[in-house]
Design an enzyme around this catalytic site. Sequence first.
Site, PDB file in Angstrom:
ATOM      1  N   LYS A 198       0.860  -1.192   0.000  1.00  0.00           N
ATOM      2  CA  LYS A 198       0.000   0.000   0.000  1.00  0.00           C
ATOM      3  C   LYS A 198       0.884   1.225   0.000  1.00  0.00           C
ATOM      4  O   LYS A 198       2.002   1.203   0.507  1.00  0.00           O
ATOM      5  CB  LYS A 198      -0.870   0.013   1.254  1.00  0.00           C
ATOM      6  CG  LYS A 198      -2.088   0.898   1.129  1.00  0.00           C
ATOM      7  CD  LYS A 198      -3.166   0.180   0.337  1.00  0.00           C
ATOM      8  CE  LYS A 198      -4.489   0.880   0.393  1.00  0.00           C
ATOM      9  NZ  LYS A 198      -5.581  -0.067   0.128  1.00  0.00           N
TER      10      LYS A 198
HETATM   11  N1  GLU Z   1      -7.335   0.069  -3.002  1.00  0.00           N
HETATM   12  C1  GLU Z   1      -8.124  -1.095  -3.203  1.00  0.00           C
HETATM   13  C2  GLU Z   1      -8.153  -1.935  -1.947  1.00  0.00           C
HETATM   14  O1  GLU Z   1      -7.978  -1.437  -0.857  1.00  0.00           O
HETATM   15  C3  GLU Z   1      -7.722  -1.868  -4.450  1.00  0.00           C
HETATM   16  C4  GLU Z   1      -6.315  -2.385  -4.455  1.00  0.00           C
HETATM   17  C5  GLU Z   1      -5.884  -2.962  -5.792  1.00  0.00           C
HETATM   18  O2  GLU Z   1      -6.673  -3.054  -6.701  1.00  0.00           O
HETATM   19  O3  GLU Z   1      -4.699  -3.320  -5.893  1.00  0.00           O
HETATM   20  O4  GLU Z   1      -8.439  -3.101  -1.981  1.00  0.00           O
END
Ligand code: GLU
Length: 446
Positions: A132
Amino acid sequence: MATGQTLRELEAKNEEQYDKILKETHLTDHPSAFDNALKQFDRAAKLLKLAPNQVAVIKEPRRVTEVKLPVRMDDGSIEVFTGYRVQHNVALGPAKGGVRFHPDVDVEEVKALAFWMTYKCAVVGIPMGGGKGGVVVDPRKLSQGELERLARRYFAEMIDLFGPDKDIPAPDVNTNPQIMAWFMDTYSMHHQEFLPAVVTGKPIELGGSAGRAAATAQGMVYCVHRTVEHLGMDLSKLTVAVQGFGNAGSYAAKLLHQDGCTIQAISDIDGAFFSEQGIDPEMAIAHVKENGTLKDFEKVAKVEKMRDPMKLLELPVDLLIPAALENQVTEANAPRVQAKIIAECANGPLTPEADDILEKKKTFIIPDILCNAGGVTVSYLEWVQNRMGYYWSEERIQEDLKRIMDNAFQNVLETSLHNKVPMRTAAFIFSIQRVCHASELRGLYA
Ligand code: GLU
């Protein structure tokens, strides 16, 4: 399941040693999102009787990077922003997870979000690990040009961390397909190659996938369908409150409205709006498109503006959908939450203390790492399509998404019923086994 067998073979011999590790890790008076994430982990790890060595390898992030990002503003001044990328675990595949632009971003939050990505990918069985990113910024205060320069600088500053087989970002709070296009372009220009698989959630024209925009909410809706079947409720009679009206929240309201549910409340940064008869999500979406937020929605629609937006969480609805940020339902307001089902579109909206209170009230919680996994699932399908250079139809994507979500829901429900634990602990029991098993099969490099 094979992983269970391996785990049993490796069961902790010394419970005391394990308890000591739990006590040493991150327990403070004001728990951060990461403290809460670790508590969730511990509840499952303890039931699995993981050995301290196993816990040590899969609990904490593998790599935490902080960067300073100097950006030239439109008035000629230079502002320096702080950015993060955390790679939590890469046993199952490259790190995967969004990048958030928000003034409250801090390293503990990004660590928690990366942690949840590891177990989210494992719950749905996609071959990726958890990552993240975040930038401390209020993007509403930036011009489009400033936003682009910030996005490109963020990607450029950590260009060696990213890659289609290393770490693949995606949208999250306040980031969108346009920002993903800038990330992808920055990376492709640097390598002098078209490399769309480095990022997902791109515009369709640049290798984005059909169905990605609605995927997070669509995955949640599949989980709600299965929950309603399990509880013997009637989907079309559900009353719903949705906190947050970004990508996940707005599609959640829209899709559930299409299912016949009554959307009684929605909210965003500018307030919460209520109507007992129901809100038309299409009207709210059009309002946001025109005005940027839900501000003044009560002036154009037959809705009431709530005096305290947090009270949305306490409305007597059947289904509550937190689709904003972490730590919204805590021990302070959980006793007043009345919803029968909570579907977590946001990451980490409930604290462990809130979980305990709601469990006693028999609230059915569809935990974030299962409930909002539709987003990363279609991200994975996008990545596969990028690597093939061949693109699937919307129908094909929906078919795969539904199959993957239904299957994950069933696995978690069975784990929950079999072990007599809440859905969240079940989701962790299931996913920790997958990560642990992969990690053990790989062993240590040196
Ligand atoms: N930000 C989204 C989540 O928290 C999607 C993450 C992604 O598609 O890699 O799951």
